[in-house]
Design an enzyme around this catalytic site. Structure first.
Site, mmCIF file in Angstrom:
data_model
loop_
_atom_site.group_PDB
_atom_site.id
_atom_site.type_symbol
_atom_site.label_atom_id
_atom_site.label_comp_id
_atom_site.label_asym_id
_atom_site.label_seq_id
_atom_site.Cartn_x
_atom_site.Cartn_y
_atom_site.Cartn_z
ATOM 1 N N ASP A 139 0.860 -1.191 0.000
ATOM 2 C CA ASP A 139 0.000 0.000 0.000
ATOM 3 C C ASP A 139 0.890 1.233 0.000
ATOM 4 O OD1 ASP A 139 -3.218 0.433 0.711
ATOM 5 O OD2 ASP A 139 -1.952 2.186 1.118
ATOM 6 N N CYS A 189 -14.263 -0.336 -7.158
ATOM 7 C CA CYS A 189 -15.291 0.147 -6.240
ATOM 8 C C CYS A 189 -15.977 1.425 -6.703
ATOM 9 C CB CYS A 189 -14.705 0.327 -4.845
ATOM 10 S SG CYS A 189 -13.376 1.525 -4.814
HETATM 11 N N1 SAH Z 1 -8.151 -3.960 0.271
HETATM 12 C C1 SAH Z 1 -8.516 -3.017 1.303
HETATM 13 C C2 SAH Z 1 -9.072 -1.711 0.791
HETATM 14 C C3 SAH Z 1 -8.205 -0.971 -0.182
HETATM 15 S S1 SAH Z 1 -8.636 0.698 -0.341
HETATM 16 C C4 SAH Z 1 -9.502 -3.652 2.244
HETATM 17 O O1 SAH Z 1 -10.114 -4.682 1.914
HETATM 18 O O2 SAH Z 1 -9.694 -3.104 3.335
HETATM 19 C C5 SAH Z 1 -7.433 1.229 -1.497
HETATM 20 C C6 SAH Z 1 -6.038 1.395 -0.942
HETATM 21 O O3 SAH Z 1 -5.177 1.700 -2.039
HETATM 22 C C7 SAH Z 1 -5.853 2.515 0.063
HETATM 23 O O4 SAH Z 1 -5.372 1.974 1.264
HETATM 24 C C8 SAH Z 1 -4.800 3.453 -0.576
HETATM 25 O O5 SAH Z 1 -3.846 3.933 0.373
HETATM 26 C C9 SAH Z 1 -4.132 2.519 -1.550
HETATM 27 N N2 SAH Z 1 -3.481 3.152 -2.715
HETATM 28 C C10 SAH Z 1 -3.912 4.189 -3.480
HETATM 29 N N3 SAH Z 1 -3.057 4.416 -4.502
HETATM 30 C C11 SAH Z 1 -2.072 3.498 -4.390
HETATM 31 C C12 SAH Z 1 -0.901 3.196 -5.149
HETATM 32 N N4 SAH Z 1 -0.584 3.885 -6.240
HETATM 33 N N5 SAH Z 1 -0.128 2.171 -4.734
HETATM 34 C C13 SAH Z 1 -0.429 1.445 -3.635
HETATM 35 N N6 SAH Z 1 -1.529 1.681 -2.895
HETATM 36 C C14 SAH Z 1 -2.334 2.680 -3.254
#
Ligand code: SAH
Length: 390
Positions: free
Chosen positions: A245, A334
């Site tokens: 992340d 989403c």
């Molecule tokens: N899978 C998680 C929800 C993910 S929400 C669950 O089930 O709870 C999306 C996530 O993507 C966020 O935490 C955000 O910080 C991350 N994110 C956004 N852009 C990103 C990038 N370029 N690389 C890695 N993570 C990213």
């Protein structure tokens, strides 16, 4: 009571019972049109359509709370609606954690309430709903005797309604790092500093859907946030799990969650940009049994849908390249702006570029505490797909 008269030609959306009425669908307003006031909406020939709240500052002029002419909008109305929403969740099997109120789908437009066992996190995203916050809090107190109620109204959409962004306790102050258990896995949830309401309940059932494919697998999870899919993978018997992340805070929390479950030996997390890393690792020829992708909504407006689709294609292409032949890709989107058919097409385009064939294991939406109402596009927003990559 203020009367709002619609234009002669009514949109399919209003006919299908959707609670939003846009300013350009209205012919005239008679009476008090102060933001937040309760209004009655009629067709051009004076047939009752519904009762709701108005906000002249918003493009969505009225949001309907009821289609029943005899229903009064008062404290008791919100109490009864919350009781109904809870009864529905209990009926379909929820006991501890659930989205108690999913806005429009519960006929409580612009209201979100997540129930994390004894704690409640709410968002009032429109002026007319914000006005009723004390009544909603009172109803929660009466029905649940909660340990804490918190508002996470620190969201930009509130500004479209002329509302400030704010967050904080709506009950006596309490420790906002709480614990919840989902599918037998324990999580710390930071309801003050976490994303949205602190935890994504909408993937609850989908996390369980990975149970069989992750057994003995080497798993890569990108966009892991606090590691919920990754922890499930480790819990269901994955050999190794790496979660990625971009947020260092999310990664720290995910690491704590792994420790909480005694899974830290098999479950690691790294703070990196997934776009860069997936590309680099696929070029280096790294291979996993299972790759999981759960990116944020790449778009919130129709103007940037194409860019979002390009983003989905790119990460899914990389994801597929990182999957061993016969392994699995678990992928989500989403945003309701990318329709399910478009999402599937995008994945197919990625497969074509990756020169891989896909076998669909499951394709579904969000958990059933976020009900979908046919024809109300914004209620059908989450796409969750598992494919075997062959
Ligand atoms: N899978 C998680 C929800 C993910 S929400 C669950 O089930 O709870 C999306 C996530 O993507 C966020 O935490 C955000 O910080 C991350 N994110 C956004 N852009 C990103 C990038 N370029 N690389 C890695 N993570 C990213």
């Amino acid at each position: 009571m203020t009367h709002v008269f619609l234009k002669k030609k009514i949109s399919r959306r209003i006919e299908s019972g959707h609670p939003w009425i846009f300013a350009n669908e209205v012919n005239s307003v008679e009476g008090d049109a102060t933001g937040g006031a309760t209004v009655d909406v009629f067709t051009h020939d004076k047939k009752f359509v519904g009762r709701g709240y108005i906000n002249p500052k918003s493009q969505i002029l009225v949001r309907l709370l009821t289609r029943d002419k005899s229903e009064t909008i008062d404290e008791a109305f919100f109490y009864n609606r919350l009781l109904e929403a809870w009864a529905y969740r209990q009926k379909i099997g929820y006991t501890e954690n659930c989205r108690l109120v999913f806005g429009e789908a519960d006929y409580l437009p612009a209201l979100i309430i997540d129930k994390f066992n004894d704690y409640f996190v709410l968002q009032t995203l429109a002026l007319g709903m914000d006005r009723w916050k004390p009544a909603i809090v009172q109803a929660l107190e009466r029905i649940f005797r909660p340990k804490g109620i918190y508002e996470r109204n620190d969201v930009p959409v509130r500004e479209l309604e002329g509302l400030p962004q704010q967050k904080g306790p709506l009950s006596a102050p309490f420790d906002t790092t709480i614990r919840l258990r989902e599918n037998g896995v324990d999580f710390y949830v930071d309801i003050d500093g976490g994303q949205k309401t602190g935890y994504f309940l909408d993937q609850h059932d989908n996390r369980r859907a990975i149970r069989h494919i992750v057994k003995d697998a080497d798993v890569l999870g990108a966009f892991c946030y606090t590691g919920s899919f990754e922890m499930h993978a480790a819990h269901y018997g994955a050999k190794s799990v790496l979660g990625l992340d971009i947020s260092a805070g999310a990664v720290a929390q995910a690491t704590r969650n792994a420790e909480l479950n005694g899974l830290q030996d098999r479950c690691r997390f790294e703070a990196v940009n997934a776009f860069d890393v997936l590309k680099q690792w696929s070029r280096e020829g790294r291979q996993y049994d299972v790759v999981m992708l759960d990116p944020p909504a790449f778009t919130k407006s129709r103007e940037t849908i194409q860019r979002a689709i390009t983003g989905y294609k790119e990460i899914n292409l990389r994801g597929m390249q990182l999957v061993k032949r016969g392994g699995f890709l678990v992928t989500s989107s989403c945003t309701n702006l990318v329709r399910p058919e478009t999402f599937l097409e995008t994945i197919q385009l990625a497969a074509k570029d990756a020169k891989r064939r896909l076998r669909q294991v499951t394709f579904r939406a969000q958990a059933s505490d976020h009900p979908i109402i046919e024809g109300w596009e914004n209620t059908n927003y989450l796409k969750f797909l598992i494919v075997q990559v062959i």
